[in-house]
Design an enzyme around this catalytic site. Structure first.
Site, mmCIF file in Angstrom:
data_model
loop_
_atom_site.group_PDB
_atom_site.id
_atom_site.type_symbol
_atom_site.label_atom_id
_atom_site.label_comp_id
_atom_site.label_asym_id
_atom_site.label_seq_id
_atom_site.Cartn_x
_atom_site.Cartn_y
_atom_site.Cartn_z
ATOM 1 C CE LYS A 95 28.288 60.130 11.955
ATOM 2 N NZ LYS A 95 29.671 59.697 12.169
ATOM 3 C CG PHE A 133 33.613 48.698 5.362
ATOM 4 C CD1 PHE A 133 34.455 48.435 6.440
ATOM 5 C CD2 PHE A 133 32.260 48.412 5.489
ATOM 6 C CE1 PHE A 133 33.952 47.879 7.615
ATOM 7 C CE2 PHE A 133 31.751 47.865 6.658
ATOM 8 C CZ PHE A 133 32.599 47.607 7.722
ATOM 9 C CG HIS A 134 38.866 52.820 0.415
ATOM 10 N ND1 HIS A 134 39.318 54.107 0.250
ATOM 11 C CD2 HIS A 134 39.116 52.192 -0.747
ATOM 12 C CE1 HIS A 134 39.831 54.246 -0.964
ATOM 13 N NE2 HIS A 134 39.721 53.100 -1.588
ATOM 14 C CG ASP A 174 31.159 61.820 16.593
ATOM 15 O OD1 ASP A 174 31.260 60.724 16.005
ATOM 16 O OD2 ASP A 174 30.749 62.854 16.038
ATOM 17 N NE ARG A 213 31.408 68.831 17.085
ATOM 18 C CZ ARG A 213 32.444 69.209 16.335
ATOM 19 N NH1 ARG A 213 33.540 69.641 16.918
ATOM 20 N NH2 ARG A 213 32.369 69.166 15.025
ATOM 21 C CD GLN A 255 31.327 69.867 10.583
ATOM 22 O OE1 GLN A 255 31.891 70.085 9.526
ATOM 23 N NE2 GLN A 255 30.876 68.673 10.919
ATOM 24 C CB THR A 258 33.412 67.705 4.117
ATOM 25 O OG1 THR A 258 33.352 66.976 5.326
ATOM 26 C CG2 THR A 258 32.158 67.475 3.319
ATOM 27 C CB THR A 266 38.560 42.848 2.112
ATOM 28 O OG1 THR A 266 39.593 41.919 1.778
ATOM 29 C CG2 THR A 266 38.681 43.244 3.563
ATOM 30 C CB ILE A 313 40.795 43.973 -2.232
ATOM 31 C CG1 ILE A 313 40.716 43.005 -1.052
ATOM 32 C CG2 ILE A 313 42.219 44.495 -2.411
ATOM 33 C CD1 ILE A 313 41.512 41.721 -1.279
ATOM 34 N N PRO A 314 37.743 44.433 -3.218
ATOM 35 C CG PRO A 314 37.096 44.620 -5.461
ATOM 36 C CD PRO A 314 38.318 44.623 -4.578
HETATM 37 O O1 C5P Z 1 29.392 67.446 15.856
HETATM 38 P P1 C5P Z 1 29.095 67.495 14.387
HETATM 39 O O2 C5P Z 1 27.652 67.834 14.070
HETATM 40 O O3 C5P Z 1 30.074 68.362 13.641
HETATM 41 O O4 C5P Z 1 29.317 65.985 13.918
HETATM 42 C C1 C5P Z 1 29.187 65.623 12.587
HETATM 43 C C2 C5P Z 1 29.411 64.154 12.440
HETATM 44 O O5 C5P Z 1 29.430 63.877 11.047
HETATM 45 C C3 C5P Z 1 30.732 63.631 12.986
HETATM 46 O O6 C5P Z 1 30.519 62.271 13.371
HETATM 47 C C4 C5P Z 1 31.652 63.712 11.793
HETATM 48 O O7 C5P Z 1 32.701 62.770 11.843
HETATM 49 C C5 C5P Z 1 30.696 63.357 10.685
HETATM 50 N N1 C5P Z 1 31.077 63.814 9.366
HETATM 51 C C6 C5P Z 1 31.354 65.130 9.055
HETATM 52 N N2 C5P Z 1 31.673 65.470 7.761
HETATM 53 C C7 C5P Z 1 31.716 64.524 6.838
HETATM 54 C C8 C5P Z 1 31.422 63.210 7.148
HETATM 55 C C9 C5P Z 1 31.107 62.878 8.433
HETATM 56 O O8 C5P Z 1 31.296 66.009 9.897
HETATM 57 N N3 C5P Z 1 31.977 64.862 5.616
#
Ligand code: C5P
Length: 236
Positions: A37, A67-68, A15, A214, A193, A123, A73, A70-71
Site C-alpha cells: 500500500k 480522493f474526495h 508508510d 508496523r 492502534q 477509524t 475532479t 467534486i465529481p
Molecule cells: O502500522 P499499522 O498496521 O497500524 O498501519 C496501518 C495502515 O493502515 C496505515 O497505513 C494507516 O494509515 C492505515 N489505516 C488505518 N486505519 C484506517 C485506515 C487506514 O490504520 N482506518
C-alpha cells in the site's frame, strides 16, 4: 478462504517518507505472499515513478489516496491513478453517490480494471467527532449507510475496521470487498492502534484483504514476520 498464491490477502503499508526506504523494504519482502500500500505521504514524496518501480518488482499496489472532491475532479484523478497500473485505489464515500459514480466512470475510461473501493468513516473518528461535522446518527449506522451507498454507486468494496467487517458482511452480503487495517498478530505491539484484531480473526469476520504496517515494516526480519502471518492464514 481463498489460498491461491496469486491472490495474497496481506497488504503491507509502506508508510515511509522517501522512495529509498520503501524500495529497501520491497526488496526484502515477497510479492508472491503480499501486496503493498502506497499512501499520501509516500506518493507525495515519490510519485508515479515509485509506483512503477514497485510494480516492476512484481507487486500489486493499493494506491491509498482517498480522493474526495467534486465529481469531475475525482473522476479524472481516478482515471489517472488507474492508468498507473495499480491494483486498487480509493475515494471517500462521504463525497456522495455522484462523486463515486464519477470515480467508477474514470476507472472505466482508463481501460484498466483496478478494484475501486471507498472509505466509510475514518477509524480516527468517534461519535463525538461525527456529531461535530453534523452527522446526527450513530457511527455504525453511518458506516452501514455509506457502505450501502458505495455498493449502489458501483464500487467494489470499502475500507473498514475489522470489528465492522462482520456487520458489513452480514448486511451487504458476499461479493463486496472488505479491506481492514488495524490488524495485530497476538504477539505484536499495538502501536497507536486501539481497536485491533488478529489476522485470522479479521478473515473470520469476513475481511478479504488485511492492511498491515508496523508489525511487518518494523520487525527485525520483515520477511519472517510476513511469512508467519501468511502461514497463520494458510492454516485456517
Ligand atoms: O502500522 P499499522 O498496521 O497500524 O498501519 C496501518 C495502515 O493502515 C496505515 O497505513 C494507516 O494509515 C492505515 N489505516 C488505518 N486505519 C484506517 C485506515 C487506514 O490504520 N482506518
Amino acid at each position: 478462504m481463498n489460498t491461491v498464491n496469486n491472490d495474497p490477502r496481506i497488504v503491507v503499508a509502506l508508510d515511509y517518507a522517501n522512495p529509498q526506504d520503501a524500495l529497501a523494504l520491497a526488496r526484502r519482502l515477497d510479492p508472491a505472499i503480499c501486496r503493498l500500500k502506497v499512501g499520501k505521504e509516500l506518493f507525495t514524496a515519490a510519485g508515479p515513478q515509485l509506483v512503477q518501480a514497485l510494480i516492476d518488482r512484481g507487486y500489486d499496489i493499493f494506491l491509498d489516496l482517498k480522493f474526495h472532491d467534486i465529481p469531475t475532479t475525482v473522476g479524472k484523478a481516478c482515471e489517472a491513478a488507474s492508468r498507473l497500473g495499480v491494483w486498487m485505489l480509493n475515494v471517500h464515500a462521504s463525497g456522495g453517490s455522484d462523486m463515486m459514480q464519477a470515480a467508477r466512470d474514470g476507472v472505466e475510461r482508463s481501460g484498466r480494471t483496478p478494484l475501486l473501493i471507498a472509505v466509510t468513516v475514518l477509524t480516527s473518528m468517534n461519535q463525538q467527532t461525527l456529531n461535530q461535522i453534523g452527522v446526527a446518527g450513530d457511527l455504525r449506522s453511518q458506516v452501514l449507510n455509506l457502505a450501502r451507498m458505495t455498493r449502489q454507486s458501483g464500487l467494489d468494496g470499502v475500507v473498514c475496521s475489522a470489528q465492522e467487517a462482520s456487520m458489513l458482511r452480514a448486511e451487504i452480503g458476499p461479493g463486496f470487498c472488505l479491506v481492514t487495517p488495524g490488524i495485530r498478530p497476538a504477539s505484536a505491539s499495538l502501536d497507536d492502534q486501539s481497536r485491533v484484531v488478529t489476522p485470522a480473526q479479521a478473515i473470520a469476520n469476513g475481511a478479504d484483504y488485511l492492511v498491515i504496517g508496523r508489525p511487518i515494516t518494523q520487525a527485525e526480519n520483515p520477511l519472517s514476520a510476513l511469512q508467519a502471518i501468511h502461514q497463520e492464514l494458510q492454516l485456517r
